[in-house]
Design a protein around this motif. Structure first.
Motif, short mmCIF file in Angstrom:
data_model
loop_
_atom_site.label_atom_id
_atom_site.label_comp_id
_atom_site.label_asym_id
_atom_site.label_seq_id
_atom_site.Cartn_x
_atom_site.Cartn_y
_atom_site.Cartn_z
N THR A 33 0.83 -1.21 0.00
CA THR A 33 0.00 0.00 0.00
C THR A 33 0.87 1.27 0.00
O THR A 33 1.87 1.35 0.71
N ILE A 34 0.47 2.22 -0.81
CA ILE A 34 1.09 3.55 -0.85
C ILE A 34 -0.02 4.57 -0.64
O ILE A 34 -1.07 4.50 -1.29
N SER A 35 0.20 5.52 0.27
CA SER A 35 -0.82 6.55 0.52
C SER A 35 -0.27 7.94 0.23
O SER A 35 0.95 8.18 0.31
N LEU A 36 -1.18 8.83 -0.08
CA LEU A 36 -0.88 10.25 -0.27
C LEU A 36 -1.89 11.01 0.58
O LEU A 36 -3.09 10.77 0.48
N SER A 37 -1.41 11.90 1.43
CA SER A 37 -2.32 12.62 2.32
C SER A 37 -1.84 14.05 2.55
O SER A 37 -0.66 14.36 2.37
N VAL A 38 -2.78 14.89 2.97
CA VAL A 38 -2.44 16.27 3.30
C VAL A 38 -3.48 16.80 4.28
O VAL A 38 -4.67 16.52 4.17
N CYS A 39 -3.01 17.57 5.26
CA CYS A 39 -3.90 18.22 6.23
C CYS A 39 -4.33 19.58 5.72
O CYS A 39 -3.51 20.34 5.18
N LEU A 40 -5.61 19.89 5.89
CA LEU A 40 -6.10 21.23 5.63
C LEU A 40 -5.75 22.13 6.82
O LEU A 40 -5.80 21.68 7.97
N LYS A 41 -5.42 23.36 6.56
CA LYS A 41 -5.13 24.29 7.64
C LYS A 41 -6.41 24.66 8.38
O LYS A 41 -7.52 24.52 7.84
N PRO A 42 -6.30 25.11 9.63
CA PRO A 42 -7.49 25.42 10.44
C PRO A 42 -8.40 26.43 9.75
O PRO A 42 -7.95 27.45 9.23
N GLY A 43 -9.69 26.11 9.74
CA GLY A 43 -10.68 27.00 9.14
C GLY A 43 -10.88 26.82 7.66
O GLY A 43 -11.79 27.43 7.07
N MET A 44 -10.06 26.00 7.00
CA MET A 44 -10.09 25.90 5.55
C MET A 44 -11.12 24.90 5.02
O MET A 44 -11.45 24.93 3.84
N LEU A 45 -11.62 24.01 5.85
CA LEU A 45 -12.57 23.02 5.35
C LEU A 45 -13.84 23.67 4.85
O LEU A 45 -14.33 23.37 3.75
N GLN A 46 -14.41 24.56 5.64
CA GLN A 46 -15.64 25.24 5.23
C GLN A 46 -15.41 26.04 3.96
O GLN A 46 -16.22 26.05 3.04
N GLN A 47 -14.26 26.73 3.90
CA GLN A 47 -13.97 27.58 2.76
C GLN A 47 -13.72 26.77 1.48
O GLN A 47 -14.19 27.14 0.41
N THR A 48 -13.00 25.67 1.60
CA THR A 48 -12.59 24.94 0.39
C THR A 48 -13.62 23.96 -0.13
O THR A 48 -13.74 23.76 -1.34
N LEU A 49 -14.36 23.32 0.79
CA LEU A 49 -15.30 22.29 0.37
C LEU A 49 -16.74 22.55 0.79
O LEU A 49 -17.63 21.78 0.47
N GLY A 50 -16.96 23.65 1.54
CA GLY A 50 -18.31 24.05 1.87
C GLY A 50 -18.99 23.22 2.93
O GLY A 50 -20.22 23.21 3.02
N ILE A 51 -18.21 22.50 3.75
CA ILE A 51 -18.80 21.75 4.85
C ILE A 51 -18.10 22.13 6.16
O ILE A 51 -16.95 22.56 6.16
N SER A 52 -18.80 21.98 7.26
CA SER A 52 -18.23 22.35 8.55
C SER A 52 -17.40 21.21 9.11
O SER A 52 -17.67 20.03 8.86
N ALA A 53 -16.38 21.57 9.88
CA ALA A 53 -15.55 20.56 10.53
C ALA A 53 -16.38 19.71 11.48
O ALA A 53 -16.15 18.50 11.62
N ALA A 54 -17.38 20.34 12.13
CA ALA A 54 -18.21 19.61 13.08
C ALA A 54 -18.97 18.46 12.41
O ALA A 54 -19.23 17.43 13.03
N SER A 55 -19.29 18.61 11.13
CA SER A 55 -20.08 17.59 10.44
C SER A 55 -19.28 16.32 10.14
O SER A 55 -19.86 15.28 9.82
N VAL A 56 -17.94 16.41 10.23
CA VAL A 56 -17.12 15.23 9.94
C VAL A 56 -16.21 14.85 11.11
O VAL A 56 -15.34 13.99 10.97
N THR A 57 -16.40 15.48 12.27
CA THR A 57 -15.57 15.14 13.42
C THR A 57 -15.76 13.67 13.81
O THR A 57 -16.89 13.20 13.95
N GLY A 58 -14.66 12.95 13.91
CA GLY A 58 -14.72 11.54 14.28
C GLY A 58 -15.21 10.63 13.18
O GLY A 58 -15.55 9.47 13.43
N SER A 59 -15.23 11.11 11.93
CA SER A 59 -15.73 10.29 10.83
C SER A 59 -15.02 10.65 9.54
O SER A 59 -14.09 11.48 9.52
#
Length: 291
Positions: free
Chosen positions: A80-106
Motif C-alpha cells: 500500500t502507498i498513501s498520499l495525504s495532506v492536512c487542511l489548515k485550520p478554518g479551511m474546510l468550510q472555505q474549500t469544500l463548503g462543509i463544517s468541521a463539526a459535520s465530519v468530526t470523528g468520521s
C-alpha cells in the motif's frame, strides 16, 4: 518505511500543509488525535480501520478524514502507498463548503464532495502513473503523484482568500490557554460567540482545541530528543500542562499511551509508530499549523 514530504504549490499554501507520500508496506499505523481535517488517497493497496472491539472496517480509497479526538489504529494491505495532506485550520468550510463539526470523528468519500467524474479522472490518471513504476515508491514517483493531486485540488477547491478564526486562533498560541474571558476580550467578541465560532472552525469545543493544541505542541519536544523521566516535567510545563500527571493523562487519551511508553515505542522497531519517527521539521510541516 519510505516517506516523502512535499511542499504545497504556492496557490495552495494558504489552504494546506505539506503533502505526505508514504510506502505503508510494514502493514500498520497508530494515528494520534488531530484537529486538522485531512484528504487521504490510497495510491495503491487498501486499508482497514481497527475498531475498539477488534472488528475491522474497510476504508474508502479517496476520502476526507475529519478531526479525531482519539487515536486510530489502521492496518494496510502489503504494497500500500498513501498520499495525504492536512487542511489548515478554518479551511474546510472555505474549500469544500462543509463544517468541521459535520465530519468530526468520521470520514466522507471525496466523490460525495466533488463530482464522481472528477474524482474518477484523478484516479485514472494515478493508475496511468503507477503503471510506469514498479515496486516501492521512489522520489520521482512520489513527486509525480503529488503534482497530479495538487492540480486536482487547484481545480476543485475554493481558494479565495478569506479572514477566518482558525489561523488567528492558533497564531495566538501564547494566549490559547488564557481564561475564556481574557480570550474573548483578545478577539473582541463575546464568550458564547467565541465558543460557537471555535466549534464551527475546528469541529470540537474550545476545551478540546486546547487539549489537542497542547498535545501537538508537546509532541515535537517529546520525539526529537532523548528524555529522562525528570525531563518530562520540564516539557510538560513548556507545553502548557499543569504538571506531568496532566500530560500523562492527556497523552493516554490522545495517542493511547503515556509519554515514556511512547518514547519506548519510537525507539523500538514497532512499525505502528513510524509517524513519530519523522524528523522534527517534517512533523511540523505536516501536522503543526503554527510556527
Amino acid at each position: 518505511m519510505l516517506t516523502y514530504v512535499i511542499p504545497p504549490l504556492p496557490h495552495l499554501s494558504d489552504l494546506i500543509m505539506h503533502l505526505l507520500v508514504v510506502d505503508l508496506d510494514d502493514g500498520v499505523s497508530l494515528l494520534p488525535a488531530s484537529l486538522c481535517p485531512s484528504l487521504m488517497l490510497f495510491v495503491r493497496g487498501s486499508a482497514q480501520i481497527v475498531n475498539d472491539d477488534g472488528s475491522r472496517t474497510e476504508s474508502h480509497r479517496f476520502f476526507l478524514r475529519g478531526p479525531f479526538l482519539s487515536p486510530t489504529r489502521v492496518t494496510y494491505e502489503p504494497g500500500t502507498i498513501s498520499l495525504s495532506v492536512c487542511l489548515k485550520p478554518g479551511m474546510l468550510q472555505q474549500t469544500l463548503g462543509i463544517s468541521a463539526a459535520s465530519v468530526t470523528g468520521s470520514s466522507i468519500r471525496m466523490d460525495e464532495l466533488i463530482s464522481n467524474e472528477k474524482t474518477d479522472a484523478l484516479l485514472h490518471a494515478i493508475e496511468e502513473v503507477n503503471a510506469r513504476y514498479d515496486g516501492r515508491i521512489s522520489a520521482t514517483h512520489a513527486h509525480e503523484l503529488s503534482t497530479l493531486f495538487q492540480r486536482f485540488l487547484l481545480n476543485n477547491l475554493h481558494h479565495k482568500k478569506n479572514n477566518h478564526l482558525g489561523a488567528a486562533f492558533l497564531a495566538a498560541r501564547q494566549k490559547l490557554f488564557f481564561p475564556l474571558a481574557d480570550l474573548s476580550d483578545y478577539f473582541g467578541i463575546g464568550q458564547r460567540q467565541l465558543e460557537r465560532r471555535v466549534r464551527e472552525t475546528f469541529g470540537v469545543t474550545l476545551r478540546d482545541v486546547r487539549r489537542i493544541a497542547r498535545f501537538g505542541l508537546c509532541l515535537p519536544l517529546i520525539v526529537d530528543q532523548s528524555l529522562s523521566w525528570g525531563d518530562l516535567t520540564r516539557v510538560a510545563h513548556e507545553s502548557g500542562y499543569y504538571d506531568q500527571a496532566h500530560m500523562h493523562r492527556e497523552f493516554v487519551e490522545l495517542v493511547g499511551i503515556p509519554p515514556m511508553q511512547l518514547l519506548q515505542k519510537i525507539a523500538s522497531s514497532d512499525p505502528a509508530y513510524w509517524i513519530f519517527r519523522l524528523s522534527n521539521t517534517e512533523f511540523r510541516q505536516l501536522f503543526i499549523p503554527v510556527e
